[in-house]
Motif scaffolding. Structure first.
Motif, short mmCIF file in Angstrom:
data_model
loop_
_atom_site.label_atom_id
_atom_site.label_comp_id
_atom_site.label_asym_id
_atom_site.label_seq_id
_atom_site.Cartn_x
_atom_site.Cartn_y
_atom_site.Cartn_z
N SER A 10 20.39 86.29 37.31
CA SER A 10 19.58 85.38 37.71
C SER A 10 19.52 84.94 39.29
O SER A 10 18.57 84.17 39.56
CB SER A 10 19.50 84.01 36.81
OG SER A 10 20.79 83.51 37.06
N GLY A 11 20.78 85.15 39.81
CA GLY A 11 20.84 84.71 41.22
C GLY A 11 21.93 83.44 41.02
O GLY A 11 22.43 82.95 42.20
N CYS A 12 22.11 82.87 39.88
CA CYS A 12 23.14 81.75 39.78
C CYS A 12 24.68 81.65 39.85
O CYS A 12 24.83 83.02 39.49
CB CYS A 12 22.51 80.80 38.51
SG CYS A 12 21.00 80.22 38.49
N GLN A 13 25.29 80.98 40.37
CA GLN A 13 26.64 81.10 40.32
C GLN A 13 27.27 80.37 39.09
O GLN A 13 26.99 79.20 38.68
CB GLN A 13 27.26 80.37 41.51
CG GLN A 13 26.97 81.37 42.80
CD GLN A 13 27.63 82.40 43.24
OE1 GLN A 13 28.70 82.91 42.42
NE2 GLN A 13 27.16 83.31 43.89
N MET A 14 28.17 81.06 38.37
CA MET A 14 28.66 80.48 37.07
C MET A 14 30.18 80.49 37.20
O MET A 14 30.83 81.60 37.48
CB MET A 14 28.19 81.03 35.88
CG MET A 14 28.81 80.61 34.68
SD MET A 14 28.21 81.34 32.92
CE MET A 14 29.07 83.08 33.20
N PRO A 15 30.78 79.41 36.91
CA PRO A 15 32.34 79.44 36.92
C PRO A 15 32.99 80.59 36.02
O PRO A 15 32.36 80.61 34.65
CB PRO A 15 32.60 78.05 36.53
CG PRO A 15 31.66 77.22 36.97
CD PRO A 15 30.50 78.25 36.97
#
Length: 291
Positions: A10-15
């Motif tokens: 999605s382009g999001c950054q997730m820890p």
């Protein structure tokens, strides 16, 4: 040390590491647990409608985020669509309820919790229809910005390939049971092929006294070699492969210990020894029978 992040489809950054909240109930308990987690550096939090703690989590964050000089966009919140909520209109209504309970305008990640629907027999063809309908509504929620990323949980290769053949938005995450006693090679390879991030739950086995994973002699041996706890060894084994983890604890010292897995590495030999422990043992749910 800050927790590394992974970039999702999605382009999001997730820890890469977050706090699991399964079975953490009661406002006071939830509040103390989230407070300890935030203090230790956790910025990702995993819940689900069936955990029945979304409201308490939402209430706690309203107090705790300002206390730690954080805003909503500084944390990553995941919730999940329950088996009883599958299908057309049900899924969108369930998402709105989760948003209401968590008292936030959007979720960072929303997952279909289980490939099957409530009260149907495992072989019922309705499972396929209902999860497909759910995904269509999740895609729409994604387009509307109600969720930043969408994904799946407990899906096996047949379920994943079925979804990939019809979806217009690919799942960003697959959350599944994955640890040295249950290495799901085919699932991992499929995720890598389609750039779906693999996130493990039950990385430490079970919470029961008969936890055969954390007490595995090889795990304990490597624990002594690297001077880290067995839990840290198991979590490190996963994150060293870029597999996300969601350790759950209400104990502040364990919460702090679980996030401290980015300050050391396991050798190739130690990684191989842990990977050699595979027994195909499920400590949680096995979705194998869901059509």
């Amino acid at each position: 040390m800050a927790v590394p992040t992974v970039k999702l489809l999605s382009g999001c950054q997730m820890p890469l590491l977050g706090l699991g909240t399964f079975k953490i109930k009661g406002y006071e308990n939830v509040f103390k647990t989230l407070e300890a987690a935030l203090a230790s550096g956790y910025r990702s939090f995993d819940t689900a409608s069936v955990y029945r703690n979304e409201t308490d989590i939402g209430r706690a964050f309203k107090i705790l985020l300002p206390k730690f000089s954080l805003q909503r966009q500084d944390i990553f919140i995941t919730s999940k669509l329950g088996p009883a909520q599958q299908g057309k209109t049900n899924a969108s209504q369930a998402l709105l309820k989760s948003l209401q309970h968590l008292d936030c305008e959007y979720l960072d990640l929303y997952l279909i919790h289980w490939p099957g629907a409530h009260k149907l027999k495992p072989a019922d063809k309705m499972h396929q229809k209902l999860r497909a309908e759910s995904w269509v509504e999740m895609e729409e929620a994604f387009r509307q910005g109600k969720v930043k990323s969408i994904g799946i949980s407990n899906y096996l290769p047949s379920h994943i390939e079925e979804l990939l053949s019809v979806c217009t938005v690919k799942p960003s995450v697959l959350q599944i049971e994955y640890h040295p006693h249950l290495i799901q090679t085919t699932v991992k390879s499929l995720c890598e092929t389609h750039a779906i991030h693999l996130q493990a739950y039950s990385s430490l086995g079970t919470s029961s006294a008969e936890n055969k994973l954390i007490k595995d002699p090889k795990v304990m041996e490597i624990s002594q070699q690297v001077q880290k706890s067995p839990a840290q060894v198991l979590l490190r084994w996963a994150v060293q492969q870029q597999i996300g983890v969601l350790p759950k604890s209400t104990n502040p010292s364990h919460i702090a210990e679980n996030i401290d897995v980015f300050s050391f590495s396991l050798s190739e030999d130690q990684m191989a020894q842990l990977s050699g422990l595979d027994q195909q043992t499920h400590y949680c749910w096995d979705p194998q029978q869901v059509r």
